[in-house]
Scaffold this motif. Structure first.
Motif, short mmCIF file in Angstrom:
data_model
loop_
_atom_site.label_atom_id
_atom_site.label_comp_id
_atom_site.label_asym_id
_atom_site.label_seq_id
_atom_site.Cartn_x
_atom_site.Cartn_y
_atom_site.Cartn_z
N LEU A 183 -7.65 -9.25 -13.58
CA LEU A 183 -7.60 -9.92 -12.28
C LEU A 183 -7.21 -8.89 -11.25
N HIS A 184 -7.99 -8.79 -10.19
CA HIS A 184 -7.73 -7.83 -9.11
C HIS A 184 -7.43 -8.63 -7.85
N ILE A 185 -6.31 -8.32 -7.24
CA ILE A 185 -5.83 -9.09 -6.08
C ILE A 185 -5.85 -8.18 -4.86
N TYR A 186 -6.54 -8.64 -3.81
CA TYR A 186 -6.71 -7.84 -2.60
C TYR A 186 -6.20 -8.59 -1.39
N GLY A 187 -5.60 -7.84 -0.47
CA GLY A 187 -5.19 -8.39 0.81
C GLY A 187 -6.33 -8.25 1.81
N GLU A 188 -6.61 -9.32 2.50
CA GLU A 188 -7.72 -9.34 3.47
C GLU A 188 -7.57 -8.26 4.54
N LYS A 189 -6.34 -7.96 4.93
CA LYS A 189 -6.10 -7.00 6.01
C LYS A 189 -5.51 -5.69 5.50
N ASP A 190 -5.77 -5.37 4.26
CA ASP A 190 -5.30 -4.12 3.65
C ASP A 190 -5.96 -2.94 4.34
N ARG A 191 -5.18 -1.98 4.77
CA ARG A 191 -5.72 -0.80 5.45
C ARG A 191 -5.98 0.36 4.50
N LEU A 192 -5.58 0.21 3.24
CA LEU A 192 -5.81 1.28 2.25
C LEU A 192 -6.95 0.96 1.30
N VAL A 193 -7.03 -0.28 0.85
CA VAL A 193 -8.03 -0.67 -0.14
C VAL A 193 -9.02 -1.63 0.53
N PRO A 194 -10.28 -1.25 0.58
CA PRO A 194 -11.27 -2.08 1.28
C PRO A 194 -11.43 -3.47 0.66
N ILE A 195 -11.48 -4.48 1.51
CA ILE A 195 -11.63 -5.86 1.05
C ILE A 195 -12.99 -6.07 0.39
N ASP A 196 -13.95 -5.22 0.65
CA ASP A 196 -15.28 -5.33 0.03
C ASP A 196 -15.21 -5.24 -1.50
N LEU A 197 -14.13 -4.71 -2.03
CA LEU A 197 -13.99 -4.61 -3.48
C LEU A 197 -13.90 -5.97 -4.15
N VAL A 198 -13.55 -7.00 -3.39
CA VAL A 198 -13.48 -8.35 -3.96
C VAL A 198 -14.83 -8.72 -4.57
N GLN A 199 -15.90 -8.34 -3.90
CA GLN A 199 -17.24 -8.65 -4.42
C GLN A 199 -17.72 -7.62 -5.43
N LEU A 200 -17.26 -6.39 -5.32
CA LEU A 200 -17.71 -5.32 -6.21
C LEU A 200 -17.15 -5.47 -7.62
N MET A 201 -15.90 -5.82 -7.75
CA MET A 201 -15.26 -5.84 -9.06
C MET A 201 -15.95 -6.77 -10.06
N PRO A 202 -16.19 -8.03 -9.72
CA PRO A 202 -16.86 -8.89 -10.70
C PRO A 202 -18.29 -8.42 -11.02
N ALA A 203 -18.90 -7.69 -10.10
CA ALA A 203 -20.24 -7.17 -10.36
C ALA A 203 -20.21 -6.03 -11.39
N LEU A 204 -19.07 -5.39 -11.55
CA LEU A 204 -18.93 -4.31 -12.53
C LEU A 204 -18.87 -4.84 -13.95
#
Length: 103
Positions: free
Chosen positions: A47-68
């Motif tokens: 499970l990967h948890i991302y903050g919508e307003k994270d300035r270090l880790v792009p929020i686009d990873l939310v969609q990328l991770m399950p695609a991996l």
């Protein structure tokens, strides 16, 4: 980023007062690593948890991770910055509990 950024940053500064600049440099160097190949090889659910307003880790990873990998799940914590487990502890706890029960 996030709605609670100032109090969280203040708390982190007090915790990190004794750290040397090399500690920060070492930690930031992790941002240069592309771990997609390694993550695809994981044989356990994650499970990967991302903050919508994270300035270090792009929020686009939310969609990328399950695609991996079908074993990967990702969630976005609305209005959270880089530390959603601090700013939104109850929500993150709920999501971790749901994830743990699903496996």
């Amino acid at each position: 980023g996030g709605t609670d950024a100032r109090p969280i940053l203040k708390a982190l500064k007090s915790i990190g007062r004794d750290l040397s600049p090399s500690h920060l440099s070492d930690a930031l160097s992790l941002l240069t690593i592309d771990a997609r190949d390694v993550l695809q090889q994981l044989m356990v659910p994650s499970l990967h948890i991302y903050g919508e307003k994270d300035r270090l880790v792009p929020i686009d990873l939310v969609q990328l991770m399950p695609a991996l990998s079908e074993r990967m799940s990702a969630i976005k914590v609305s209005n959270a910055g880089h530390l959603p487990f601090i700013s939104d502890a109850q929500l993150v706890t709920l999501e971790l509990t749901k994830f743990a029960r699903s496996i």
